[in-house]
Design a protein around this motif. Structure first.
Motif, short mmCIF file in Angstrom:
data_model
loop_
_atom_site.label_atom_id
_atom_site.label_comp_id
_atom_site.label_asym_id
_atom_site.label_seq_id
_atom_site.Cartn_x
_atom_site.Cartn_y
_atom_site.Cartn_z
N LEU A 1 0.84 -1.12 0.10
CA LEU A 1 -0.04 -0.14 -0.12
C LEU A 1 0.88 1.37 0.08
CD1 LEU A 1 -2.72 -1.31 2.68
CD2 LEU A 1 -2.73 -1.61 0.12
N ARG A 2 0.38 2.35 -0.46
CA ARG A 2 0.93 3.59 -0.64
C ARG A 2 0.16 4.70 0.30
NH1 ARG A 2 3.25 0.00 -2.25
NH2 ARG A 2 4.16 -0.49 -4.38
N PHE A 3 0.92 5.84 0.57
CA PHE A 3 0.19 7.08 0.76
C PHE A 3 1.16 8.20 0.28
CE2 PHE A 3 -1.53 10.74 3.04
CZ PHE A 3 -2.72 10.42 3.31
N GLY B 1 3.20 11.22 -0.86
CA GLY B 1 3.80 12.12 -0.09
C GLY B 1 4.40 11.92 1.40
N SER B 2 4.08 10.67 1.92
CA SER B 2 4.53 10.25 3.35
C SER B 2 5.80 9.68 3.28
CB SER B 2 3.52 9.19 3.92
OG SER B 2 3.94 8.85 5.13
N PRO B 3 6.77 9.95 4.26
CA PRO B 3 8.02 9.39 4.13
C PRO B 3 8.11 7.86 4.69
CG PRO B 3 7.99 11.15 5.98
CD PRO B 3 6.67 11.22 4.87
N GLU B 4 6.90 7.58 5.38
CA GLU B 4 6.65 6.20 5.76
C GLU B 4 5.97 5.27 4.84
OE1 GLU B 4 7.25 5.49 8.80
OE2 GLU B 4 8.19 7.33 9.06
N SER B 5 5.97 5.67 3.64
CA SER B 5 5.42 4.98 2.40
C SER B 5 6.53 5.09 1.21
CB SER B 5 4.07 5.45 1.97
OG SER B 5 3.69 5.29 0.68
N LYS B 6 6.53 3.92 0.56
CA LYS B 6 7.26 4.07 -0.81
C LYS B 6 6.76 4.91 -1.72
CE LYS B 6 7.00 -0.23 -1.38
NZ LYS B 6 7.51 -1.83 -1.80
N PRO B 7 7.36 5.59 -2.65
CA PRO B 7 6.66 6.41 -3.73
C PRO B 7 5.57 5.56 -4.33
CG PRO B 7 9.02 6.48 -3.79
CD PRO B 7 8.84 5.63 -2.74
N VAL B 8 4.42 6.17 -4.68
CA VAL B 8 3.35 5.62 -5.42
C VAL B 8 3.56 4.89 -6.52
CG1 VAL B 8 0.96 6.14 -6.41
CG2 VAL B 8 1.72 7.32 -4.32
N SER B 9 4.64 5.23 -7.45
CA SER B 9 5.23 4.51 -8.60
C SER B 9 6.11 3.38 -8.20
CB SER B 9 5.91 5.32 -9.50
OG SER B 9 7.12 6.08 -8.93
N ALA B 10 6.56 3.11 -6.83
CA ALA B 10 7.48 2.20 -6.64
C ALA B 10 6.46 0.75 -6.79
CB ALA B 10 7.67 2.26 -5.17
N SER B 11 7.39 -0.31 -6.88
CA SER B 11 6.87 -1.66 -7.13
C SER B 11 6.82 -2.27 -5.73
CB SER B 11 7.58 -2.51 -8.28
OG SER B 11 8.91 -2.93 -7.49
N ASN B 12 6.02 -3.29 -5.70
CA ASN B 12 5.94 -3.90 -4.25
C ASN B 12 7.22 -4.77 -3.93
OD1 ASN B 12 3.28 -3.43 -4.16
ND2 ASN B 12 2.58 -5.56 -4.94
N GLU B 13 8.04 -4.81 -4.70
CA GLU B 13 9.43 -5.51 -4.76
C GLU B 13 10.29 -4.49 -4.24
OE1 GLU B 13 7.80 -6.34 -7.47
OE2 GLU B 13 7.14 -8.24 -6.74
N ASP B 14 10.38 -3.25 -4.16
CA ASP B 14 11.13 -2.23 -4.09
C ASP B 14 11.19 -2.20 -2.42
OD1 ASP B 14 11.74 -1.58 -6.64
OD2 ASP B 14 10.30 0.01 -6.78
N THR B 15 12.40 -2.03 -1.90
CA THR B 15 12.46 -1.84 -0.46
C THR B 15 13.24 -0.62 0.04
OG1 THR B 15 13.07 -4.12 -0.34
CG2 THR B 15 13.69 -2.79 1.72
N GLY B 16 12.52 -0.26 0.91
CA GLY B 16 13.15 1.29 1.43
C GLY B 16 12.19 2.19 1.00
N GLY B 17 12.37 3.64 1.40
CA GLY B 17 11.25 4.66 1.35
C GLY B 17 11.99 5.49 0.17
#
Length: 212
Positions: free
Chosen positions: A192-194, A196-212
């Motif tokens: 899931l994404r939110f 603008g939040s640094p607690e979330s990955k960028p909206v365009s990031a894939s589920n496999e991407d790790t880290g913010g």
């Protein structure tokens, strides 16, 4: 002043919500205590007496205790463990992080000073946990002693109360919820994404991407 509020808005908002919640806890807790006293034919305590009581302080500090335990444990565990795909984890394939070396001004400091600085966040959070745990213990012992006297029983001592199941029930009922909520954040941030939040990955990031 406008810039100050912009630069510190997150802290100001969170502390404001904390104070409002604390006031809400005090007023509603005093109302509940007064209702309980009325059922036993007694007058309820004034608000100031209630917030200084073991009953209120125990409830307050048992929550602080669990929060600081959760945060301190999280800081340490995320430095050692991984969750692939989570915004709350470092990449297990590239665990190093730029800027994690001590600044040059620490180069000639004693090794213990360097060790303390490099781990200061977790150490201070663990200290807050220990102080909250101590305050919870003593406040709960005070509340138990007050309750015992009302029933004509011998009040337990503080050390005796440390072995009481009620005290540990109060702690564990909060600890379990903190660890569950943290685990939920770690896992949900994979999928899931939110925006603008640094607690979330960028909206365009894939589920496999790790880290913010």
């Amino acid at each position: 002043m406008k810039r100050f509020f912009r630069d510190n808005g997150l802290t100001i908002t969170l502390l404001s919500l904390f104070l409002l919640s604390l006031l809400g806890m005090a007023f509603t807790g005093e109302a509940v205590s007064s209702q309980e006293a009325a059922r036993h034919g007694r007058d309820g305590p004034p608000l100031l007496h209630y917030v200084a009581s073991g009953e209120f302080l125990s409830a307050l500090f048992e929550n602080w205790e669990s929060e600081f335990l959760q945060m301190s444990a999280y800081v340490v565990l995320t430095a050692k463990l991984f969750q692939r795909g989570s915004s709350e984890s470092r990449d297990p394939d590239a665990p190093g992080r730029e800027g994690d070396q001590l600044p040059p001004k620490f180069a000639r400091r004693h090794w213990f000073v360097r060790w303390l600085y490099a781990r200061s966040l977790a150490l201070v959070l663990f200290l807050f946990f220990a102080l909250s745990f101590l305050a919870h213990w003593l406040s709960s012992a005070k509340a138990a002693a007050t309750e015992a006297l009302l029933h004509g029983e011998a009040p337990p001592g503080a050390l005796e109360f440390l072995a009481d199941a009620q005290f540990w029930f109060e702690s564990f009922q909060n600890w379990q919820s903190e660890f569950l909520a943290t685990a939920a954040l770690v896992v949900l941030s994979i999928f899931l994404r939110f925006q603008g939040s640094p607690e979330s990955k960028p909206v365009s990031a894939s589920n496999e991407d790790t880290g913010g």
